[in-house]
Design a protein around this motif. Structure first.
Motif, PDB file in Angstrom:
ATOM      1  N   ILE A 295     -18.352   2.763   0.374  1.00 52.83           N
ATOM      2  CA  ILE A 295     -16.919   2.555   0.540  1.00 52.83           C
ATOM      3  C   ILE A 295     -16.500   2.946   1.956  1.00 52.83           C
ATOM      4  O   ILE A 295     -16.806   4.038   2.427  1.00 52.83           O
ATOM      5  N   SER A 296     -15.813   2.031   2.640  1.00 51.14           N
ATOM      6  CA  SER A 296     -15.363   2.292   4.012  1.00 51.14           C
ATOM      7  C   SER A 296     -13.923   2.788   4.076  1.00 51.14           C
ATOM      8  O   SER A 296     -13.534   3.440   5.048  1.00 51.14           O
ATOM      9  N   ARG A 297     -13.124   2.445   3.071  1.00 59.48           N
ATOM     10  CA  ARG A 297     -11.730   2.907   3.031  1.00 59.48           C
ATOM     11  C   ARG A 297     -11.376   3.247   1.593  1.00 59.48           C
ATOM     12  O   ARG A 297     -11.564   2.424   0.689  1.00 59.48           O
ATOM     13  N   LEU A 298     -10.877   4.453   1.388  1.00 61.40           N
ATOM     14  CA  LEU A 298     -10.479   4.880   0.043  1.00 61.40           C
ATOM     15  C   LEU A 298      -8.983   5.150   0.037  1.00 61.40           C
ATOM     16  O   LEU A 298      -8.474   5.933   0.850  1.00 61.40           O
ATOM     17  N   ILE A 299      -8.289   4.501  -0.895  1.00 61.57           N
ATOM     18  CA  ILE A 299      -6.840   4.645  -1.038  1.00 61.57           C
ATOM     19  C   ILE A 299      -6.564   5.508  -2.263  1.00 61.57           C
ATOM     20  O   ILE A 299      -6.998   5.180  -3.378  1.00 61.57           O
ATOM     21  N   LEU A 300      -5.878   6.635  -2.066  1.00 61.01           N
ATOM     22  CA  LEU A 300      -5.494   7.504  -3.187  1.00 61.01           C
ATOM     23  C   LEU A 300      -4.018   7.288  -3.499  1.00 61.01           C
ATOM     24  O   LEU A 300      -3.179   7.278  -2.590  1.00 61.01           O
ATOM     25  N   ILE A 301      -3.707   7.144  -4.778  1.00 61.43           N
ATOM     26  CA  ILE A 301      -2.329   6.959  -5.236  1.00 61.43           C
ATOM     27  C   ILE A 301      -2.004   8.065  -6.229  1.00 61.43           C
ATOM     28  O   ILE A 301      -2.687   8.237  -7.237  1.00 61.43           O
ATOM     29  N   GLY A 302      -0.964   8.852  -5.930  1.00 63.34           N
ATOM     30  CA  GLY A 302      -0.587   9.932  -6.836  1.00 63.34           C
ATOM     31  C   GLY A 302       0.897  10.230  -6.760  1.00 63.34           C
ATOM     32  O   GLY A 302       1.644   9.636  -5.960  1.00 63.34           O
ATOM     33  N   ASP A 303       1.328  11.155  -7.570  1.00 65.15           N
ATOM     34  CA  ASP A 303       2.725  11.600  -7.583  1.00 65.15           C
ATOM     35  C   ASP A 303       3.047  12.229  -6.231  1.00 65.15           C
ATOM     36  O   ASP A 303       2.240  12.966  -5.675  1.00 65.15           O
ATOM     37  N   SER A 304       4.230  11.973  -5.707  1.00 66.95           N
ATOM     38  CA  SER A 304       4.612  12.515  -4.405  1.00 66.95           C
ATOM     39  C   SER A 304       5.189  13.927  -4.497  1.00 66.95           C
ATOM     40  O   SER A 304       5.438  14.563  -3.474  1.00 66.95           O
TER      41      SER A 304
ATOM     42  N   SER B 170       0.187  -3.293 -11.046  1.00 62.40           N
ATOM     43  CA  SER B 170       1.415  -3.386 -10.246  1.00 62.40           C
ATOM     44  C   SER B 170       1.157  -3.107  -8.765  1.00 62.40           C
ATOM     45  O   SER B 170       1.882  -3.610  -7.902  1.00 62.40           O
ATOM     46  N   LEU B 171       0.132  -2.303  -8.484  1.00 67.03           N
ATOM     47  CA  LEU B 171      -0.124  -1.906  -7.099  1.00 67.03           C
ATOM     48  C   LEU B 171      -1.113  -2.816  -6.376  1.00 67.03           C
ATOM     49  O   LEU B 171      -1.407  -2.594  -5.198  1.00 67.03           O
ATOM     50  N   LYS B 172      -1.610  -3.843  -7.051  1.00 63.72           N
ATOM     51  CA  LYS B 172      -2.609  -4.708  -6.414  1.00 63.72           C
ATOM     52  C   LYS B 172      -2.121  -5.292  -5.089  1.00 63.72           C
ATOM     53  O   LYS B 172      -2.874  -5.319  -4.097  1.00 63.72           O
TER      54      LYS B 172
ATOM     55  N   LEU C 219      -4.065  -4.787  -1.370  1.00 60.36           N
ATOM     56  CA  LEU C 219      -4.455  -5.890  -0.485  1.00 60.36           C
ATOM     57  C   LEU C 219      -3.822  -5.732   0.900  1.00 60.36           C
ATOM     58  O   LEU C 219      -4.464  -5.998   1.923  1.00 60.36           O
ATOM     59  N   ALA C 220      -2.570  -5.262   0.922  1.00 57.24           N
ATOM     60  CA  ALA C 220      -1.884  -5.069   2.205  1.00 57.24           C
ATOM     61  C   ALA C 220      -2.540  -3.965   3.024  1.00 57.24           C
ATOM     62  O   ALA C 220      -2.454  -3.960   4.263  1.00 57.24           O
ATOM     63  N   LEU C 221      -3.200  -3.014   2.337  1.00 56.30           N
ATOM     64  CA  LEU C 221      -3.854  -1.899   3.025  1.00 56.30           C
ATOM     65  C   LEU C 221      -5.325  -2.175   3.329  1.00 56.30           C
ATOM     66  O   LEU C 221      -6.048  -1.279   3.781  1.00 56.30           O
TER      67      LEU C 221
END
Length: 458
Positions: free
Chosen positions: A83-92, A118-120, A124-126
């Motif tokens: 994996i070259s880029r890892l995107i983490l999504i969590g509560d702010s 919903s976040l697809k 893709l944008a990232l």
């Protein structure tokens, strides 16, 4: 609020770390925000086009350093090969519930599935432009699973050398054919949040059955009769090599002496004293770590245990030279503890999120350090050291350095794919006696016999 340039994520930029907030698409009120963290691998992309993946932070664990820090994110990325880029999504939110309890799996899965769909468009944008050379890429959603059932933070504090640290009581699932619960107390450092520095077993104070209690419901006490850290048991198993000598010391009315370089929570020191009858000296560089170990892990300067604050390498140099140590430590002064030890156990690491975990530090492999260590060992003493080699050449270099100083070398493979215990002896091993060896019997009862039988000469 800063506005991200639309070209920011078009290319992989090694080690770049970016965080921002984003409206939660599953919130109909449009009031809650998600924390988005994007980390590019420090290494060149292994594939063309590069691979991008996303991970949803487990519910209620968004403030855990594993998911909220740069170093924790890096560990997650490096644990995901290719994996070259890892995107983490969590509560702010900056806060989590006082007591974390793992959500029921069915409840958590349905929410995560809806959020991932919903976040697809965001994923893709990232993604870098090169990911689209063969069409729209698939962005896999990685899952994070561990054995944590519940946890309660007891204290967060800062050490002068180790930085921020946290003490927490946890309930874990230790697995097996029948799922088994255990309660443990842990010490973790923010610089390497995915690594447990110290872990000891705790049990309810009032004798409640484990099935009747949970974290935050009753008081717990330490159980120092067992070592739960994976590498500590084989480290203690190294004493098998010196068992005839140690038995002779005990039979002559002398307590065997151990020097522990690196104390942490003090689990090893307490075990050597209470379970195996050693007189123990510990050396720890960070005074705040010692305060934490005394308050939460039962370590104390009591009969047969002495703890000194200082650099471990300087400490053994002083013992080997002028036999003088830090003011306030009795080692080398008086008759209760002399400067010769029957065993030295080394648990020092060079932990950095960028370089990965390595043990021992390179400084320990210097010849003058090894000569100092040998000089403070008794004639039949042993040195056992926890080794986490970052690569094969490091381990080979380490072994070569030890061969120049010590008579024989032995090894125990911890079996976790990470740790080895390297054992150096000062003299050829003493032959076993026909007489019953009470120390060896005690050692066999205290730890797993599997490690006692897995020591091999190298």
């Amino acid at each position: 609020m800063a506005i991200l340039d639309e070209t920011t994520f078009e290319m992989i930029n090694p080690s770049r770390f970016t965080t921002f907030t984003f409206p939660n698409p599953c919130d109909s009120t449009a009031t809650s925000l998600l924390r988005v963290a994007v980390l590019d691998s420090p290494f060149q992309p292994p594939a063309d086009p590069p691979r991008v993946a996303a991970m949803l932070v487990p519910k209620h664990r968004h403030s855990d350093w594993i998911f909220s820090t740069h170093s924790g994110h890096l560990h997650l990325l490096l644990s995901s090969p290719g994996i070259s880029r890892l995107i983490l999504i969590g509560d702010s939110s900056h806060h989590s519930p006082p007591i974390y309890r793992r959500p029921l799996k069915n409840d958590d899965t349905s929410c995560d599935d809806e959020l991932a769909v919903s976040l697809k468009p965001l994923f893709l944008a990232l993604s870098p432009k090169s990911c689209f050379k063969h069409g729209i890429p698939e962005i896999p959603i990685l899952s994070y699973e561990d054995n944590l059932i519940s946890s309660l933070v007891l204290e967060k504090c800062v050490g002068s050398l180790v930085g921020e640290m946290v003490v927490e009581d946890v309930e874990i699932d230790v697995g097996g054919e029948v799922s088994t619960r255990e309660f443990r107390r842990r010490l973790r450092f923010k610089r390497m949040p995915n690594l447990i520095q110290t872990e000891v077993r705790i049990v309810p104070k009032m004798g409640f059955g484990l099935d009747c209690v949970g974290i935050g419901q009753v008081e717990f006490r330490l159980d120092d009769s067992v070592l739960v850290h994976s590498y500590l048991v084989p480290m203690v198993a190294s004493l098998n090599l010196a068992a005839p000598y140690i038995e002779g010391r005990i039979q002559s009315g002398v307590r065997p002496k151990a020097l522990c370089l690196g104390v942490g929570g003090g689990a090893l020191l307490g075990f050597l004293r209470t379970q195996l009858g050693f007189q123990v000296v510990g050396v720890e560089a960070d005074e705040e770590v010692l305060r934490v170990s005394r308050r939460y892990f039962g370590l104390d300067d009591r009969e047969h245990i002495k703890v000194c604050v200082g650099d471990a390498l300087e400490f053994i140099d002083k013992l080997a030279g002028a036999c003088e140590v830090e003011v306030g430590c009795d080692v080398g002064r008086g008759n209760d503890v002399d400067t010769k030890f029957d065993v030295i156990m080394v648990d020092l690491d060079s932990s950095d999120a960028w370089d990965g975990l390595m043990a021992p530090p390179l400084e320990f492999v210097q010849k003058h350090v090894l000569l100092s260590a040998r000089s403070i060992l008794s004639e039949n003493g042993i040195l056992a050291i926890n080794v986490i080699p970052p690569n094969t050449s490091f381990y080979k270099t380490l072994i070569h350095g030890f061969r120049d100083v010590f008579n024989e070398l032995y090894e125990i493979d911890v079996g976790n794919g990470e740790n080895f215990i390297l054992i150096a002896v000062t003299s050829p091993l003493m032959p076993s006696s026909d007489c019953e060896n009470c120390f060896l019997i005690k050692l066999g009862k205290a730890i797993s016999g599997a490690y006692l039988n897995s020591i091999k000469k190298i």
